[in-house]
Write an enzyme that holds these catalytic residues in place. Structure first.
Site, PDB file in Angstrom:
ATOM      1  N   CYS A 183      12.054  -9.284 -39.686  1.00  0.00           N
ATOM      2  CA  CYS A 183      11.667  -8.056 -40.373  1.00  0.00           C
ATOM      3  C   CYS A 183      10.206  -7.825 -40.022  1.00  0.00           C
ATOM      4  O   CYS A 183       9.564  -8.678 -39.419  1.00  0.00           O
ATOM      5  CB  CYS A 183      11.761  -8.211 -41.889  1.00  0.00           C
ATOM      6  SG  CYS A 183      13.444  -8.452 -42.492  1.00  0.00           S
ATOM      7  N   ASN A 233       9.267 -11.889 -44.363  1.00  0.00           N
ATOM      8  CA  ASN A 233      10.021 -12.005 -43.127  1.00  0.00           C
ATOM      9  C   ASN A 233      10.469 -13.461 -43.052  1.00  0.00           C
ATOM     10  O   ASN A 233       9.644 -14.355 -43.109  1.00  0.00           O
ATOM     11  CB  ASN A 233       9.089 -11.641 -41.957  1.00  0.00           C
ATOM     12  CG  ASN A 233       9.715 -11.902 -40.591  1.00  0.00           C
ATOM     13  OD1 ASN A 233       9.001 -12.112 -39.623  1.00  0.00           O
ATOM     14  ND2 ASN A 233      11.024 -11.894 -40.501  1.00  0.00           N
ATOM     15  N   GLY A 234      11.785 -13.675 -42.938  1.00  0.00           N
ATOM     16  CA  GLY A 234      12.273 -15.053 -42.827  1.00  0.00           C
ATOM     17  C   GLY A 234      13.609 -15.242 -43.499  1.00  0.00           C
ATOM     18  O   GLY A 234      14.275 -14.272 -43.887  1.00  0.00           O
ATOM     19  N   TYR A 270      11.747 -11.917 -27.093  1.00  0.00           N
ATOM     20  CA  TYR A 270      12.405 -10.654 -27.391  1.00  0.00           C
ATOM     21  C   TYR A 270      11.749  -9.801 -28.483  1.00  0.00           C
ATOM     22  O   TYR A 270      11.565  -8.603 -28.318  1.00  0.00           O
ATOM     23  CB  TYR A 270      13.859 -10.948 -27.768  1.00  0.00           C
ATOM     24  CG  TYR A 270      14.651  -9.744 -28.208  1.00  0.00           C
ATOM     25  CD1 TYR A 270      15.134  -8.828 -27.283  1.00  0.00           C
ATOM     26  CD2 TYR A 270      14.911  -9.510 -29.560  1.00  0.00           C
ATOM     27  CE1 TYR A 270      15.862  -7.711 -27.687  1.00  0.00           C
ATOM     28  CE2 TYR A 270      15.633  -8.402 -29.971  1.00  0.00           C
ATOM     29  CZ  TYR A 270      16.109  -7.503 -29.028  1.00  0.00           C
ATOM     30  OH  TYR A 270      16.816  -6.406 -29.424  1.00  0.00           O
ATOM     31  N   GLY A 300      12.928  -3.990 -37.267  1.00  0.00           N
ATOM     32  CA  GLY A 300      14.010  -3.764 -38.216  1.00  0.00           C
ATOM     33  C   GLY A 300      14.197  -2.283 -38.463  1.00  0.00           C
ATOM     34  O   GLY A 300      13.214  -1.570 -38.690  1.00  0.00           O
TER      35      GLY A 300
END
Ligand code: SF4
Length: 493
Positions: free
Chosen positions: A2, A101-102, A260, A29
């Site tokens: 995210c 985020n995670g 990526y 996201g």
């Protein structure tokens, strides 16, 4: 994966800059997003879809205050509804809001504990709500042990409790009503969190914390390093900044940020993402020459657009022409990021158009950043063949992805991963290519860590080598997490 951001400014309203930051984090996201600010009370706007579709002048005008946090969501657990969007908040104590985020490896256990022991109700299926309640419960503790502690000491104690109980990957931004902005990063620093500062003409300093540096230049912030793994930082409303390193463990940031996820212009953990991708292409080309000394393609084409950088250096190293032989429609989202396999399959041809003049009668080498499920790669190969390529070679800048990620990336079950149960030869047959070559793990690590003043001990590569740094991921746990994920998906279907 995210995108998160937190801003505290002495002069400016935070909302507009949070919005701009989220635009610069949109690639992390595209499922949902939210912004939360405060002045005398919290102000929040959340929604599903793209940032530009969620926020407008009217709802932005209601987001008052110089301090706030924002989030753009890429679902790895939970559903795709607005209830799962972040930030999340609680009124007790003070009024606290968080975004992260995670992913937590022990999420289910913690939900039980938080409900039964802390008597706190969990309202969604996103991990941050559990972290929020653990933090808030501890911050709300007022007993003899609190005597003599500063407010920052109490925050540190609450974060320390999160560190002891929450296992997994989490970078967190949060606000405490009328107090300020705080951030922390899990002790292994798996997910990124960078910090920036902006000096104002009146001598004050504004602070930004974000998943990437991508918005720093546009907003006039200078990079001030990373939030260290295991570190907590608290910026008071008057600008006073406190920081403390609570844990020091092995620093293992996610290698997929370089492969990526991150934008190429980002600096992650003191390493340029763009330069690391150039090195990935260079290392791949050296291996190609070793393994296929007599095979030189006519052109090198990237699978656009993350692979562009690696393909460029690959072509340079080999002395072969680089060609943008696949045109990507910029108005269609990233396929890997979309929920649901069927959508992914359908969208490749919709998104990419081969350029016949570049392809017909040529030996074409395609460079991709990675092969995760394999469907997209196979479809690209088919298209290139349909447009008259004589031979098709395929190289991946990332080694075979064989294991699920439980740290915030949507590749959760082995059944979905092309390399989990197939050999390289079998994947080559599946994709229909003449030669398939993967990057070696040691070459990828070298590409990421060769340069930069970084402190990376060893990047997380659990999806490549099954070494999960949180020691609670064994075969049994992996099976149960995969089962849970499959169940969630079937309920959503
Ligand atoms: Fe990144 Fe893979 Fe580690 Fe997940 S398992 S955090 S995708 S390197």
């Amino acid at each position: 994966m995210c995108g998160i951001v937190g801003i505290i400014s002495s002069q400016k309203q935070a909302a507009a800059e949070l919005y701009e930051s989220l635009i610069h984090l949109q690639h992390r996201g595209q499922d949902a997003a939210g912004i939360m600010t405060y002045n005398e009370r919290f102000h929040m706007k959340k929604g599903t879809g793209l940032i530009r579709d969620i926020f407008d002048q009217q709802n932005m005008a209601r987001l008052l205050g110089n301090t706030g946090i924002g989030h753009t969501r890429y679902p790895t657990v939970g559903g795709f509804s607005i209830e799962e969007a972040q930030p999340v908040s609680t009124n007790v104590p003070y009024g606290i809001a968080m975004a992260h985020n995670g992913n937590l490896v022990n999420y289910s256990e913690l939900v039980r504990e938080v409900s039964e022991q802390n008597h706190r109700h969990i309202n969604s299926s996103v991990d941050i709500e559990v972290i929020l309640h653990i933090f808030a419960h501890e911050l709300n503790r007022s007993d003899d042990s609190t005597n003599g502690l500063t407010f920052f000491d109490q925050i540190c104690r609450a974060v320390e409790t999160v560190f002891s109980r929450a296992s997994g990957a989490y970078s967190v931004v949060g606000i405490i009503m009328n107090r300020g902005l705080f951030v922390f990063r899990d002790p292994h620093g798996i997910r990124p969190l960078v910090k920036g500062i902006r000096k104002n003409s009146d001598g004050t300093t504004d602070h930004i914390f974000a998943s990437e540096t991508s918005m720093f230049y546009a907003l006039g912030f200078e990079l001030a390093g990373n939030v260290a793994p295991g570190e907590v930082i608290f910026v008071e409303e008057n600008g006073t900044t406190h920081s403390r390193l609570l844990r020091k463990e092995q620093f293992t940031p996610c290698i997929f940020e370089y492969v990526y996820f991150s934008r190429p212009d980002s600096i992650q953990n003191e390493v340029s993402v763009y330069r690391s991708r150039l090195r990935m292409g260079q290392n791949l080309a050296i291996r190609w020459t070793e393994q296929h000394p007599d095979t030189l393609p006519d052109i090198v084409i990237p699978a656009p657009s993350t692979a562009n950088t690696a393909a460029l250096s690959f072509a340079n190293e080999l002395g072969v022409r680089y060609s943008e032989g696949l045109y990507k429609n910029p108005f269609i989202g990233r396929t890997f990021i979309m929920p649901g396999q069927e959508i992914r399959k359908k969208s490749v041809r919709y998104k990419l158009v081969p350029q016949e003049f570049e392809i017909r009668d040529k030996n074409v080498l395609i460079v991709d950043d990675s092969i995760v499920r394999g469907n997209t790669s196979r479809e690209i190969v088919r298209m290139v063949r349909e447009f008259g390529a004589k031979k098709v070679y395929f190289v991946s800048a990332c080694p075979p992805v064989k294991f699920p990620c439980f740290y915030g990336v949507d590749m959760p079950t082995r059944d979905e991963l092309a390399a989990a149960k197939r050999s390289v030869e079998e994947i080559k047959e599946y994709m229909g290519v003449d030669i398939l070559m993967y990057q070696k793990i040691e070459d990828l690590t070298e590409a990421v860590t060769r340069k930069g003043e970084h402190n990376i001990d060893r990047p997380c590569m659990a999806c490549l080598d099954s070494f999960y740094i949180t020691d609670n991921v064994n075969e049994e746990k992996m099976g149960s997490l995969e089962k849970q994920r499959n169940l969630e998906r079937s309920q959503l279907a």
